[in-house]
Motif scaffolding. Sequence first.
Motif, mmCIF file in Angstrom:
data_model
loop_
_atom_site.group_PDB
_atom_site.id
_atom_site.type_symbol
_atom_site.label_atom_id
_atom_site.label_comp_id
_atom_site.label_asym_id
_atom_site.label_seq_id
_atom_site.Cartn_x
_atom_site.Cartn_y
_atom_site.Cartn_z
ATOM 1 N N VAL A 237 39.577 -129.653 77.496
ATOM 2 C CA VAL A 237 39.668 -128.911 76.230
ATOM 3 C C VAL A 237 40.672 -127.765 76.359
ATOM 4 O O VAL A 237 41.462 -127.519 75.431
ATOM 5 C CB VAL A 237 38.266 -128.412 75.797
ATOM 6 C CG1 VAL A 237 38.355 -127.419 74.653
ATOM 7 C CG2 VAL A 237 37.386 -129.602 75.414
ATOM 8 N N GLU B 230 32.680 -139.620 73.943
ATOM 9 C CA GLU B 230 31.608 -138.924 73.224
ATOM 10 C C GLU B 230 31.648 -137.423 73.524
ATOM 11 O O GLU B 230 31.455 -136.601 72.630
ATOM 12 C CB GLU B 230 30.245 -139.516 73.621
ATOM 13 C CG GLU B 230 29.042 -138.815 73.016
ATOM 14 C CD GLU B 230 28.956 -138.910 71.503
ATOM 15 O OE1 GLU B 230 28.287 -138.039 70.909
ATOM 16 O OE2 GLU B 230 29.549 -139.830 70.906
ATOM 17 N N LYS C 161 34.778 -135.780 71.606
ATOM 18 C CA LYS C 161 35.034 -136.289 70.249
ATOM 19 C C LYS C 161 35.459 -135.204 69.263
ATOM 20 O O LYS C 161 36.101 -135.494 68.266
ATOM 21 C CB LYS C 161 33.828 -137.059 69.724
ATOM 22 C CG LYS C 161 32.618 -136.194 69.454
ATOM 23 C CD LYS C 161 31.445 -137.017 68.984
ATOM 24 C CE LYS C 161 30.256 -136.093 68.741
ATOM 25 N NZ LYS C 161 29.027 -136.828 68.609
ATOM 26 N N ASP C 162 35.124 -133.956 69.538
ATOM 27 C CA ASP C 162 35.479 -132.871 68.621
ATOM 28 C C ASP C 162 36.857 -132.268 68.907
ATOM 29 O O ASP C 162 37.243 -131.296 68.256
ATOM 30 C CB ASP C 162 34.416 -131.769 68.672
ATOM 31 C CG ASP C 162 33.073 -132.252 68.134
ATOM 32 O OD1 ASP C 162 33.066 -133.157 67.276
ATOM 33 O OD2 ASP C 162 32.037 -131.728 68.584
ATOM 34 N N THR C 163 37.560 -132.822 69.879
ATOM 35 C CA THR C 163 38.907 -132.346 70.203
ATOM 36 C C THR C 163 39.873 -133.479 69.883
ATOM 37 O O THR C 163 40.062 -134.390 70.689
ATOM 38 C CB THR C 163 39.010 -131.918 71.682
ATOM 39 O OG1 THR C 163 37.920 -131.046 71.998
ATOM 40 C CG2 THR C 163 40.317 -131.200 71.957
ATOM 41 N N PRO C 164 40.497 -133.447 68.689
ATOM 42 C CA PRO C 164 41.266 -134.591 68.202
ATOM 43 C C PRO C 164 42.506 -134.951 69.011
ATOM 44 O O PRO C 164 42.942 -136.099 68.970
ATOM 45 C CB PRO C 164 41.653 -134.187 66.777
ATOM 46 C CG PRO C 164 41.455 -132.722 66.689
ATOM 47 C CD PRO C 164 40.442 -132.346 67.731
#
Length: 163
Positions: free
Chosen positions: A22, A56, A59-62
């Motif tokens: 991230v 999974e 998933k929130d980091t495009p």
Amino acid sequence: MKIAVYPGSFDPVTFGHIDIAVRAAKIFDKVIIAVMVNPHKNPLFTVEQRVELIREAVKDTPNIEVDSFLGLLVHYVQRKGAKVIVKGLRAVSDFESELSMASINWKMYPDAETFFIPTNSKYSYISSSLVKEIARHGGIIEDFVPPHVEEAVHAAYKLQQNK
């Protein structure tokens, strides 16, 4: 587009791995978490399972993509058009081995640079091996891995015990 490849076995993926990915995604346009296929190791999870567990988790980091590869890292990096290899460092001992690998990779593919990211201190003691060892003996691993990974690790060991 600046593409970085973050390679590893990720067996299983930990909060430390996710933190590095991230943070790298804030620096590079695209980060490819590349699960290495090593036929000489006996992993807890298949490559496909590891890829799915990582997908999974991020998933929130495009701008993070998850993939796998067999063979030399530098060949994979070239195929992906990347110019950066991301490596997380937990301790000075990591730096020694990673520096050696970075030098070899640079010799084989001088267009790619290795980018070292020190692990957040709250994750510096976590390793996949340690997580597996704790779980194998029935210990709690919720502080080290996301809930879906914790569930998968415990299920994998239950499956092994029932064989």
